[in-house]
Design a protein around this motif. Structure first.
Motif, PDB file in Angstrom:
ATOM      1  N   UNK A 369      47.583  57.379  32.542  1.00 15.95           N
ATOM      2  CA  UNK A 369      47.528  57.940  31.484  1.00 15.95           C
ATOM      3  C   UNK A 369      46.068  58.754  31.183  1.00 15.95           C
ATOM      4  N   UNK A 370      45.724  59.874  30.978  1.00 17.58           N
ATOM      5  CA  UNK A 370      44.495  60.402  31.232  1.00 17.58           C
ATOM      6  C   UNK A 370      43.848  60.606  32.339  1.00 17.58           C
ATOM      7  N   UNK A 371      42.796  61.773  32.107  1.00 16.27           N
ATOM      8  CA  UNK A 371      42.233  62.363  33.643  1.00 16.27           C
ATOM      9  C   UNK A 371      42.039  61.404  34.451  1.00 16.27           C
ATOM     10  N   UNK A 372      40.937  60.550  33.824  1.00 11.91           N
ATOM     11  CA  UNK A 372      40.109  59.397  34.496  1.00 11.91           C
ATOM     12  C   UNK A 372      41.161  58.376  35.297  1.00 11.91           C
ATOM     13  N   UNK A 373      41.991  58.094  34.396  1.00 11.09           N
ATOM     14  CA  UNK A 373      43.196  57.321  35.008  1.00 11.09           C
ATOM     15  C   UNK A 373      43.832  57.511  36.142  1.00 11.09           C
ATOM     16  N   UNK A 374      44.359  58.843  35.888  1.00 16.61           N
ATOM     17  CA  UNK A 374      44.845  59.632  37.162  1.00 16.61           C
ATOM     18  C   UNK A 374      43.953  59.704  38.239  1.00 16.61           C
ATOM     19  N   UNK A 375      42.696  59.980  38.047  1.00 17.77           N
ATOM     20  CA  UNK A 375      42.251  60.118  39.355  1.00 17.77           C
ATOM     21  C   UNK A 375      41.846  58.679  40.122  1.00 17.77           C
ATOM     22  N   UNK A 377      43.970  56.401  39.813  1.00 20.57           N
ATOM     23  CA  UNK A 377      45.583  55.657  40.210  1.00 20.57           C
ATOM     24  C   UNK A 377      45.874  56.132  41.747  1.00 20.57           C
ATOM     25  N   UNK A 378      45.583  57.149  42.252  1.00 20.22           N
ATOM     26  CA  UNK A 378      45.529  57.454  43.512  1.00 20.22           C
ATOM     27  C   UNK A 378      44.902  56.364  44.585  1.00 20.22           C
ATOM     28  N   UNK A 379      43.642  55.858  44.214  1.00 19.38           N
ATOM     29  CA  UNK A 379      42.985  54.843  45.117  1.00 19.38           C
ATOM     30  C   UNK A 379      43.667  53.379  44.825  1.00 19.38           C
ATOM     31  N   UNK A 380      44.054  53.190  43.701  1.00 21.50           N
ATOM     32  CA  UNK A 380      44.630  51.993  43.302  1.00 21.50           C
ATOM     33  C   UNK A 380      46.084  51.739  44.224  1.00 21.50           C
ATOM     34  N   UNK A 381      46.583  52.680  44.079  1.00 21.67           N
ATOM     35  CA  UNK A 381      48.103  52.829  44.860  1.00 21.67           C
ATOM     36  C   UNK A 381      47.915  52.422  46.282  1.00 21.67           C
ATOM     37  N   UNK A 382      46.685  52.981  46.815  1.00 26.10           N
ATOM     38  CA  UNK A 382      46.442  52.991  48.338  1.00 26.10           C
ATOM     39  C   UNK A 382      46.151  51.482  48.489  1.00 26.10           C
ATOM     40  N   UNK A 383      45.100  51.047  47.491  1.00 21.48           N
ATOM     41  CA  UNK A 383      44.669  49.567  47.619  1.00 21.48           C
ATOM     42  C   UNK A 383      45.626  48.496  47.782  1.00 21.48           C
ATOM     43  N   UNK A 384      46.941  48.807  46.987  1.00 19.34           N
ATOM     44  CA  UNK A 384      48.123  47.879  46.862  1.00 19.34           C
ATOM     45  C   UNK A 384      48.671  47.855  48.133  1.00 19.34           C
ATOM     46  N   UNK A 385      49.131  49.244  48.344  1.00 24.50           N
ATOM     47  CA  UNK A 385      49.707  49.677  49.717  1.00 24.50           C
ATOM     48  C   UNK A 385      49.249  48.912  50.894  1.00 24.50           C
ATOM     49  N   UNK A 386      47.803  48.880  50.934  1.00 25.62           N
ATOM     50  CA  UNK A 386      47.051  48.255  52.076  1.00 25.62           C
ATOM     51  C   UNK A 386      47.520  46.951  52.057  1.00 25.62           C
ATOM     52  N   UNK A 387      47.721  46.376  51.000  1.00 23.52           N
ATOM     53  CA  UNK A 387      47.888  44.998  50.989  1.00 23.52           C
ATOM     54  C   UNK A 387      49.363  44.667  51.084  1.00 23.52           C
ATOM     55  N   UNK A 388      50.239  45.592  51.477  1.00 23.95           N
ATOM     56  CA  UNK A 388      51.457  45.231  52.063  1.00 23.95           C
ATOM     57  C   UNK A 388      52.477  45.359  50.505  1.00 23.95           C
ATOM     58  N   UNK A 389      51.798  45.823  49.314  1.00 22.36           N
ATOM     59  CA  UNK A 389      52.777  45.649  48.102  1.00 22.36           C
ATOM     60  C   UNK A 389      53.699  47.129  47.857  1.00 22.36           C
ATOM     61  N   UNK A 390      54.701  47.133  47.772  1.00 27.19           N
ATOM     62  CA  UNK A 390      55.579  48.116  47.805  1.00 27.19           C
ATOM     63  C   UNK A 390      55.742  48.724  46.342  1.00 27.19           C
ATOM     64  N   UNK A 420      42.900  55.499  29.798  1.00 21.28           N
ATOM     65  CA  UNK A 420      41.502  55.726  29.845  1.00 21.28           C
ATOM     66  C   UNK A 420      40.769  54.584  29.910  1.00 21.28           C
ATOM     67  N   UNK A 421      41.018  53.811  28.726  1.00 19.37           N
ATOM     68  CA  UNK A 421      40.238  52.645  28.618  1.00 19.37           C
ATOM     69  C   UNK A 421      40.011  51.550  29.727  1.00 19.37           C
ATOM     70  N   UNK A 422      41.102  51.596  30.348  1.00 18.81           N
ATOM     71  CA  UNK A 422      41.149  50.600  31.495  1.00 18.81           C
ATOM     72  C   UNK A 422      40.383  50.902  32.582  1.00 18.81           C
ATOM     73  N   UNK A 423      40.519  52.450  32.767  1.00 18.09           N
ATOM     74  CA  UNK A 423      39.870  53.039  33.978  1.00 18.09           C
ATOM     75  C   UNK A 423      38.249  52.872  33.952  1.00 18.09           C
ATOM     76  N   UNK A 424      37.758  52.752  32.415  1.00 20.51           N
ATOM     77  CA  UNK A 424      36.469  52.735  32.095  1.00 20.51           C
ATOM     78  C   UNK A 424      36.007  51.292  32.266  1.00 20.51           C
ATOM     79  N   UNK A 425      37.061  50.387  31.925  1.00 20.76           N
ATOM     80  CA  UNK A 425      36.493  48.938  31.705  1.00 20.76           C
ATOM     81  C   UNK A 425      36.751  48.312  33.258  1.00 20.76           C
TER      82      UNK A 425
END
Ligand code: HAM
Length: 470
Positions: A369-375, A377-390, A420-425
């Protein structure tokens, strides 16, 4: 400077071939033709909804290849045309009517492979596989092209799975190959099949049998179909499996190859049948089974659906081809194998409602949710995928409501929310979709926390690309 003789000869033959090639179709002319948004006749797309069947066939055949010691071989789909013409046989339908043959810009006469065996044998010789310990067991799969009249179960592009064993003439190999074919249908969920076997002998006994057959067929020539009249001189055995009623009537009382085998071929066939009895395989002897390719010797076999409704054509076909490698210029190497038609097997799987492959279902959804979070989220998805999480996501969506709706539809048990808040924190919210309970965790610790949850909550996890329902 004088041109080397070899090169000169080659240039001359290229010129001769080019002269005899129909005029090149100009690119401009091709461009002018209306754009037909459809596959070529007799060819099909394999759409996403059908992929689970294809995946099931791939997985089951790869598993069997591994379990029975077959090594994978992939050969090109295009070869010199004479590889097929010489080895499949000039009088066969495949070579006479069904090959896609053309001349390349360099003047080579090539063909799209109408089967895999000839290419596999070429590769066996070219790469000196005779030095490997025998039997050399090879597994191959891929598309095959035959310019046939398209109908149910008959396509111009079809796919085959082949299992072949080289270098052993003991009938135990014939039995094992037939057993692998039977295991393949069983594992694919097809319970009722019929295996037809026959022996067409070796060139020595076949010559006598052929003479006998020709003299019988000559006496019935006027009643044969046009194709069979022609086959009578070039390939009389093919008359035996003609589908025309009048020809099959004549064939039904024709002399049978099994009654005219030499001692060696008779004993080979007898031992094979004993093995098949021992394995309790559902087989019957079909004295009219000759197969449509010239290279077979001794054992030939086909696997058919055991039910009338499934008779779209043979599901598998194969046999021994003890002379092929030698006739190509290799060492004397007996061989046996079969090809399974993937399209036909899938039609049969659907007909009997056999299981298709079920991909693992992602149990985690990532919402942002929100521009920063969106940005982020791509990285977070890959981080989890790298760790074998579907996981699943719907990054194009902006509203949390619509993303949660998708997560629900997909049956996700956990949704990770990155606002937005989580992305900042540097945190993420973990939402339990069943209870609605939420907790906020440090992004750094997310992978470990999720892994723990996956273990305790029995969620799908991947190890080295392999999925495992732990
Ligand atoms: P084949 O009987 O010509 O044998 O083909 C094997 C299988 O491919 C058939 O049983 C059938 O299921 C499928 N098939 C053949 N033609 C078509 C078509 N036009 N459309 C759909 N499916 C088709 C061979 O090709 C041998 N090279 C097999 C072999 C391997 N023999 C020894 N090793």
């Amino acid at each position: 400077m004088l041109m080397p003789k070899k090169k000169l000869l080659r240039e001359k033959s290229v010129k001769a071939i080019k002269k005899n090639t129909p005029k090149k179709i100009k690119a401009e002319k091709i461009k002018e033709a209306p754009l037909l948004l459809q596959t070529l006749r007799g060819m099909k797309d394999v759409l996403p909804q059908d992929q689970p069947y294809w995946e099931q066939v791939r997985r089951v055949s790869e598993r069997l290849a591994r379990d029975y010691g077959f090594l994978r071989l992939d050969v090109p789909i295009m070869e010199y045309a004479n590889l097929f013409v010489r080895n499949i046989g000039e009088g066969t339908d495949i070579v006479e009517k069904e090959m896609y043959t053309f001349i390349t810009r360099g003047g080579d006469k090539v063909a799209l492979r109408p089967e895999l065996t000839a290419g596999n044998c070429r590769s066996y010789i070219q790469h000196g596989m005779h030095t490997l310990s025998k039997p050399v067991k090879l597994f191959s799969t891929g598309p095959v092209y035959r310019y046939e009249r398209p109908q149910d179960g008959r396509y111009r592009e079809h796919h085959q799975v082949n299992f072949d064993a080289f270098g052993e003439q003991d009938p135990i190999l014939d039995a094992q190959i037939i057993q692998v074919a039977y295991r393949l249908v069983q594992l694919l969920g097809i319970k009722s099949v019929q295996i037809q076997v026959n022996s067409i002998g070796c060139p020595v006994c076949r010559k006598n049998y052929r003479d006998l057959l020709v003299s019988y067929l000559e006496s019935k020539k006027s009643k044969l179909c046009q194709d069979c009249k022609r086959r009578l001189t070039i390939n009389p055995l093919r008359v035996l499996d003609c589908k025309e009623d009048k020809c099959s009537q004549i064939a039904s009382i024709a002399p049978q190859s099994v009654d005219h085998l030499c001692d060696d071929c008779r004993s080979h066939f007898k031992i094979l049948l004993e093995y098949l009895d021992e394995l309790e395989l559902p087989y019957s002897i079909n004295p009219h089974l000759v197969r449509g390719l010239d290279y077979y010797t001794k054992t030939v076999f086909e696997v058919w659906s055991g039910e009338e409704a499934g008779k779209q054509g043979a599901l598998f076909g194969g046999g021994r081809y003890d002379r092929l490698i030698k006739s190509m210029g290799g060492e004397d190497t007996p061989a046996i194998g079969f090809g399974m038609g993937v399209e036909r097997i899938i039609v049969e799987m659907k007909r009997v409602q056999a299981k298709a492959y079920k991909p693992p279902r992602p149990r985690i959804f990532l919402a942002q949710l929100g521009i920063l979070a969106k940005r982020k989220s791509l990285k977070l998805f890959t981080e989890l995928e790298k760790n074998g999480i579907l996981m699943a996501e719907s990054f194009g969506r902006g509203s949390l409501k619509s993303q949660l709706k998708i997560a629900n539809r997909l049956g996700a048990e956990i949704t990770l929310i990155l606002g937005q808040k989580e992305a900042l924190d540097g945190t993420v919210i973990i939402k339990n979709m069943a209870t609605g309970a939420q907790e906020t965790v440090d992004m750094e610790k997310l992978v470990d926390i999720i892994k723990k949850k996956l273990k305790t909550d029995n969620v799908v996890i991947y190890h080295n690309g392999e999925c495992d329902h732990s």
